[in-house]
Design an enzyme around this catalytic site. Structure first.
Site, short mmCIF file in Angstrom:
data_model
loop_
_atom_site.label_atom_id
_atom_site.label_comp_id
_atom_site.label_asym_id
_atom_site.label_seq_id
_atom_site.Cartn_x
_atom_site.Cartn_y
_atom_site.Cartn_z
N ASP A 242 -10.22 -62.42 3.01
CA ASP A 242 -9.33 -61.25 2.92
C ASP A 242 -9.62 -60.25 4.04
O ASP A 242 -8.70 -59.71 4.67
CB ASP A 242 -9.54 -60.52 1.59
CG ASP A 242 -8.98 -61.28 0.40
OD1 ASP A 242 -8.92 -62.52 0.46
OD2 ASP A 242 -8.63 -60.64 -0.61
N GLY B 196 -4.96 -54.70 -6.82
CA GLY B 196 -5.35 -55.85 -7.64
C GLY B 196 -4.24 -56.85 -7.89
O GLY B 196 -4.30 -57.62 -8.85
N ALA B 197 -3.23 -56.88 -7.02
CA ALA B 197 -2.07 -57.73 -7.28
C ALA B 197 -2.06 -58.99 -6.42
O ALA B 197 -1.08 -59.71 -6.38
CB ALA B 197 -0.79 -56.94 -7.07
N GLY B 198 -3.17 -59.25 -5.72
CA GLY B 198 -3.26 -60.47 -4.92
C GLY B 198 -2.77 -60.32 -3.50
O GLY B 198 -2.71 -61.29 -2.75
N LEU B 199 -2.44 -59.08 -3.11
CA LEU B 199 -1.94 -58.87 -1.74
C LEU B 199 -2.99 -58.21 -0.85
O LEU B 199 -2.67 -57.67 0.21
CB LEU B 199 -0.65 -58.03 -1.76
CG LEU B 199 0.54 -58.64 -2.51
CD1 LEU B 199 1.76 -57.74 -2.42
CD2 LEU B 199 0.89 -60.03 -1.97
N GLY B 200 -4.24 -58.24 -1.28
CA GLY B 200 -5.31 -57.80 -0.39
C GLY B 200 -5.43 -56.30 -0.23
O GLY B 200 -5.82 -55.82 0.84
N PRO C 101 0.18 -52.83 -3.79
CA PRO C 101 -0.29 -52.56 -5.15
C PRO C 101 -1.73 -53.03 -5.36
O PRO C 101 -2.13 -54.07 -4.81
CB PRO C 101 0.69 -53.34 -6.03
CG PRO C 101 1.35 -54.33 -5.13
CD PRO C 101 1.31 -53.77 -3.74
N ALA D 110 -9.15 -55.16 0.59
CA ALA D 110 -9.58 -55.50 1.96
C ALA D 110 -8.90 -54.58 2.97
O ALA D 110 -9.54 -54.09 3.91
CB ALA D 110 -9.24 -56.95 2.27
N ALA D 111 -7.60 -54.30 2.77
CA ALA D 111 -6.88 -53.45 3.71
C ALA D 111 -7.45 -52.02 3.70
O ALA D 111 -7.65 -51.42 4.76
CB ALA D 111 -5.39 -53.43 3.37
#
Ligand code: MEV
Length: 328
Positions: free
Chosen positions: A164, A114-118, A112, A121-122
């Site tokens: 990230d 902007g949910a803090g899971l990068g 998702p 960056a991915a």
């Protein structure tokens, strides 16, 4: 056609403080962004994007203009997605010397926005990798990480760490302190994620920390204290002491909260995890909304999160040993 994927990540420790030269320890997780690139000779960039939070949209614009398309999703989501892809393609043009090349780019992501899971960056790592290979250039992973970092640095107005992007490019658990980026050993971690269905604005949250840090000496001390937690945490990680690791994650969350980057839903999920017996829990990434990460080998935390008001989704995440994958 070329196709690359790159993983998202959680921060065990150190987000925000890493922007000020403190160490951080993110871990790549098996949620991926996949990016397909096809060369265009008319210099245009056409992007089709789909992820968990976007139903899917397609935009097309010419060369390097700032034209923004008329699409049926919020302007900030489009800007977020397009800003990163646009700058990633700039990096591709720069590194390959093909100044006028265009691309059709298709993004499909499990992460998702902007949910803090990068997610950014991915997407950036996979996009640079696929687009450079489409032009016949295969970057070393370190160079790929560096170009992805420059992309985030440009898009986030000079406020980005290498954490990230390095983590997504190389995979596994990493330690980043300034420009010193390295892979580290990590035990099998029982990672549970809670997601509130929302997102935070990384640029604004990073700027907010900068402001309080400039205003209050004790906020600057808080940033340094996060660095101390990380330095202690990396030894504990090497020993594999999950109980102590969780305790330090709790500390880290408290310090992030003091800096103003938590939210009611993130705090509610952190407390639900702790009450359910997790070793520890903290927000991950920029904060403001999005995800928490907890450590719990049992199913208790997932069950508790699934009944927590404000938690939209909860799932286990496996460590992604591999960073960028070259799929086609
Ligand atoms: C965002 O995922 C992590 C932050 O530390 C910003 C960065 O390191 O660039 C908040």
């Amino acid at each position: 056609m070329t196709l690359s994927s790159a993983p998202g990540k959680v921060y065990l420790f150190g987000e925000h403080a890493v922007v000020y030269g403190e160490p951080a320890v993110p871990c790549a997780i098996e949620l991926r962004a996949r990016v397909e690139a096809n060369r265009r000779d008319d210099g245009k960039l056409r992007v089709h994007a789909e992820d968990l939070t976007l139903d899917g949209f397609t935009v097309e614009y010419g060369g390097r203009t700032d034209e923004r398309p008329d699409v049926d999703v919020s302007e900030s989501l489009v800007s977020a997605a397009m800003g990163y892809v646009d700058e990633a393609i700039e990096q591709v043009r720069d590194v390959t010397g093909e100044d006028d090349v265009g691309f059709d780019v298709t993004i499909e992501s499990d992460i998702p926005l902007g949910a803090g899971l990068g997610s950014s960056a991915a997407v950036v790592v996979a996009a640079i990798d696929a687009a450079t290979r489409e032009l016949g250039v295969t970057l070393e992973v370190d160079e790929l990480a560096e170009r992805a970092y420059r992309t985030e640095y440009e898009v986030q107005d000079g406020q980005a760490s290498r954490a990230d992007t390095f983590c997504s490019a190389t995979g596994g658990a990493v330690r980043v302190e300034g420009d010193d980026c390295r892979s580290i050993d990590a035990p099998d971690l029982p990672i549970v994620i809670g997601f509130d269905g929302g997102a935070g604005d990384t640029g604004k949250l990073v700027a907010g920390v900068r402001d309080v840090r400039e205003e209050y000496g004790f906020a600057a001390d808080t940033v340094e204290a996060i660095g101390d937690v990380v330095r202690t945490g990396e030894d504990v990680l090497a020993e594999g002491d999950l109980e102590e690791l969780g305790r330090l994650m709790d500390f880290n969350h408290g310090l992030l909260s003091a800096l103003g980057v938590s939210s009611r839903s993130l705090d509610a999920m952190v407390w639900a995890a702790r009450d359910a017996g997790a070793y520890g829990a903290k927000l991950t990434g920029a904060g403001g909304g999005g995800c928490i990460v907890a450590l719990d080998p049992t199913s208790e935390t997932e069950t508790a999160l699934s009944f927590t008001p404000g938690c939209e989704d909860t799932f286990r995440a496996e460590l992604a040993e591999e960073g960028v994958k070259r799929l086609a």
